[in-house]
Design a protein around this motif. Structure first.
Motif, short mmCIF file in Angstrom:
data_model
loop_
_atom_site.label_atom_id
_atom_site.label_comp_id
_atom_site.label_asym_id
_atom_site.label_seq_id
_atom_site.Cartn_x
_atom_site.Cartn_y
_atom_site.Cartn_z
N ASP A 50 2.10 -46.38 22.27
CA ASP A 50 1.28 -46.00 21.11
C ASP A 50 2.11 -45.91 19.82
O ASP A 50 3.06 -45.15 19.74
N THR A 187 -7.78 -47.79 10.12
CA THR A 187 -7.18 -46.68 9.38
C THR A 187 -8.23 -46.04 8.48
O THR A 187 -8.35 -44.81 8.39
N GLU A 190 -10.80 -44.16 10.63
CA GLU A 190 -10.25 -42.92 11.17
C GLU A 190 -10.17 -41.83 10.11
O GLU A 190 -10.46 -40.66 10.37
N ALA A 194 -12.19 -38.36 10.15
CA ALA A 194 -11.51 -37.05 10.10
C ALA A 194 -11.98 -36.22 8.91
O ALA A 194 -12.03 -34.99 8.97
N GLU A 198 -15.75 -35.22 11.49
CA GLU A 198 -15.18 -34.12 12.30
C GLU A 198 -15.62 -32.72 11.89
O GLU A 198 -15.98 -31.91 12.73
N ALA A 218 -7.77 -47.82 22.97
CA ALA A 218 -6.62 -47.21 23.64
C ALA A 218 -6.58 -47.71 25.09
O ALA A 218 -6.40 -48.90 25.30
N ARG A 234 -14.73 -45.25 25.52
CA ARG A 234 -13.86 -44.11 25.19
C ARG A 234 -14.73 -43.03 24.56
O ARG A 234 -15.67 -43.33 23.84
N GLU A 236 -14.61 -38.81 22.78
CA GLU A 236 -13.84 -37.64 22.36
C GLU A 236 -14.80 -36.45 22.38
O GLU A 236 -16.01 -36.59 22.25
N GLU A 243 -10.75 -31.47 17.57
CA GLU A 243 -10.76 -32.46 18.63
C GLU A 243 -10.18 -31.78 19.86
O GLU A 243 -9.04 -31.33 19.85
N ASN A 246 -9.99 -36.28 24.90
CA ASN A 246 -10.11 -37.73 24.72
C ASN A 246 -10.18 -38.32 26.12
O ASN A 246 -9.32 -38.02 26.96
N TYR A 248 -11.64 -41.71 28.92
CA TYR A 248 -11.97 -43.13 29.08
C TYR A 248 -12.62 -43.40 30.43
O TYR A 248 -12.31 -42.74 31.42
N VAL B 30 -3.25 -34.08 8.86
CA VAL B 30 -4.50 -34.61 9.41
C VAL B 30 -4.15 -35.71 10.40
O VAL B 30 -3.59 -36.72 10.02
N PRO B 32 -5.93 -37.98 13.22
CA PRO B 32 -7.07 -38.38 14.04
C PRO B 32 -6.61 -38.53 15.50
O PRO B 32 -5.43 -38.70 15.75
N GLN B 36 -3.21 -43.49 12.72
CA GLN B 36 -2.39 -43.07 11.59
C GLN B 36 -2.57 -41.58 11.24
O GLN B 36 -3.68 -41.09 11.18
N PHE B 38 -2.21 -38.46 8.44
CA PHE B 38 -2.30 -38.30 6.99
C PHE B 38 -1.90 -36.88 6.60
O PHE B 38 -1.84 -35.99 7.44
#
Lengths: 324, 191
Positions: A50, A187, A190, A194, A198, A218, A234, A236, A243, A246, A248, B30, B32, B36, B38
């Motif tokens: 990862d 990106t 996500e 967030a 979220e 993933a 997947r 969450e 969170e 997670n 799968y 932050v 996720p 990435q 943040f």
């Protein structure tokens, strides 16, 4: 960071009693369901590929040679190697480590509950997670279930599969002042997730988000949704803005797994990140055959925070932060 | 020039954002579930005073702002600049314009000490002490004996500031005032 004055625990003794009680109930829950407890090593010669998780390492000399051990970030690879070797459904309750910034809900060392159920898909596993939480809380919990697309449309106002890159950039920039030059869709997705999704899901009861974009699969199987979007099996689990887990419906195809691992290692190299030994023994295990199964990793400290209304993760751990 | 990684920024750091010096008020990590990381950073623009949040990729770097706080005593104004002198014995002097002095103009008193924020060596902001003692130059006559009633009236102070004061206060009295709220605290105890 070290100071000899900070010898006291970061959690109250009552919080540690609660913690022990929850550990006891978790073990009881899996014992009754015939799920085997395992404890795979904290120190491994191979690690994850990862690109967004940094790993702690430890050096030693073994048999006259310098050896690097990686502290596990999750027991996932080792547990899958056990499954491929014929283990039944298994769980592990133990410490994992990440070279991450520490904060209100992050520590470099934390406790993870991870389990794998042979013959389950992710829907059955989500149902079992509700059962576990119901057992821990002594009342019936039924989590909300929302697809990634539904949650995104509701809280961001964009369809994550069809929205143009420009729309994602603009919306992201409007809310965070980041994103006008970001060319990577995931990106942007996500950060939007967030920032806007979220904090607004799972406020009353926990919420499962499922059917992630395939590009964020993933280690999950890819499964197109009813509209034909490229999604992954997947999910969450979110609760009050955090969170928690997670999971799968696990990828069992060794060739696909090898491809994903190589892509991630290439991404690490491209960004000039530190090289590490990706644990290709996972691929060897998948070649041997991983039975169809679903698995999930749950952050136990975060769950304890929510169950006890603690605002900081340090308040549920014996010694955290500068006290560790 | 020195720089900071966004993941290392702490409250109190001063950085350049869009060409303006800013103070970091808070930095939230932050991350996720996958992907990435943040940093959501709360900033105060030291020129405009605007406070807002901005997200950066973790590990991105920001230039440090050449900003320094120094204690200085107010001397006088020549109509355009407000002149201050360092209290550290260096006798270094700086002239701050109306923009840098901002709302602090109503709390400017000779020989009082202020925090001058210097940016690239020039005054950027002037912060008054939390409490300051000033003389009443104008108010309605005091109501004798009324020390407990809780009524109030406006009073103009020697610097031009107007504050609400109890009814018993008279012209010529020296008052202790909280500059952060602009509220009367008490009569000054000694002059």
């Amino acid at each position: 960071m070290y100071s000899k004055d900070v010898w006291q625990p970061t959690a109250e003794i009552s919080a540690l009693k609660f913690r022990a009680e929850v550990f006891h109930k978790i073990r009881g829950f899996f014992y009754e369901r015939d799920v085997l407890e395992v404890d795979t090593p904290c120190l491994s010669l191979g690690s994850i590929s990862d690109p967004h998780i940094e790993v702690l390492t430890s050096q030693t000399r073994t048999l006259g040679k310098d050896v690097t051990y990686y502290l596990q970030t999750s027991p996932e690879y080792a547990m899958k190697r056990l499954l491929a070797a014929g283990a039944p459904s298994i769980y592990q309750l133990g410490k994992v480590f990440r070279a991450e910034e520490i904060g209100r809900r992050h520590g470099i060392e934390f406790t993870m509950l991870e389990w794998y159920r042979l013959g389950f898909d992710h829907w059955q596993l989500m149902a079992e997670m509700d059962d576990l939480l119901s057992t821990l809380m002594g009342q019936t919990i039924a989590s909300e279930r929302l697809s990634y697309a539904e949650a995104f449309v509701r809280h961001v106002g964009l369809n994550p599969f069809n929205a143009s890159l420009e729309a994602l950039q603009q919306t992201c920039h409007q809310h965070t002042e980041y994103g006008l030059d970001e060319m990577d869709r995931d990106t942007l997705l996500e950060l939007l997730f967030a920032t806007l999704v979220e904090p607004n899901i799972g406020q009353e009861v926990p919420c499962f988000i499922y059917a992630y974009p395939a590009s964020q699969a993933a280690l999950a199987k890819q499964q197109p949704d009813e509209e034909g979007n490229a999604t992954a099996a997947r999910f969450e689990w979110y609760w009050r803005g955090m969170e928690l887990a997670n999971g799968y419906f696990e990828l069992t195809d060794s060739i696909e797994q090898q491809q994903r691992m190589h892509n991630e290692m290439a991404e690490r190299a491209e960004h000039g990140q530190v090289w590490r030994q990706a644990d290709e023994r996972l691929i060897s295990a998948l070649e041997q055959g991983l039975p169809e199964c679903a698995g999930v990793a749950l952050g136990v400290d975060r769950l304890l925070m929510l169950l006890q209304n603690k605002a900081h993760i340090n308040a549920v751990m014996p010694f955290a932060g500068a006290h560790a | 020039m020195a720089s900071y990684s966004t993941s290392d920024l702490r409250s109190g750091n001063k950085v350049m954002v869009d060409g303006d010096p800013c103070a970091v008020l808070d930095n939230e990590h932050v991350k996720p579930g996958k992907g990435q990381a943040f940093n959501r950073i709360k900033l105060r623009n030291l020129k405009s005073g605007r406070v807002w949040e901005r997200t950066f990729k973790s590990g991105e770097s920001l230039d440090a702002a050449d900003v320094m706080d120094t204690d200085m005593e107010y001397l006088y104004t020549d109509g355009e600049f407000y002149h201050f002198m360092a209290t550290d014995g260096s006798f270094e002097q700086h002239g701050a314009d109306a923009n840098a002095v901002g709302d602090t103009v109503k709390w400017l008193k000779e020989q009082e000490s202020y925090v001058i924020t210097l940016y690239n060596g020039a005054p950027l902001a002037v912060t008054p002490p939390n409490f300051i003692e000033l003389e009443v130059t104008e108010t309605d006559p005091g109501v004798k004996g009324d020390t407990a009633n809780g009524g109030s009236k406006p009073a103009t102070l020697s610097t031009g500031a107007v504050v609400r004061v109890p009814l018993f206060i008279n012209i010529g009295e020296v008052l202790r005032v909280d500059t952060r709220t602009g509220e009367y605290v008490s009569r000054a105890t000694g002059k």
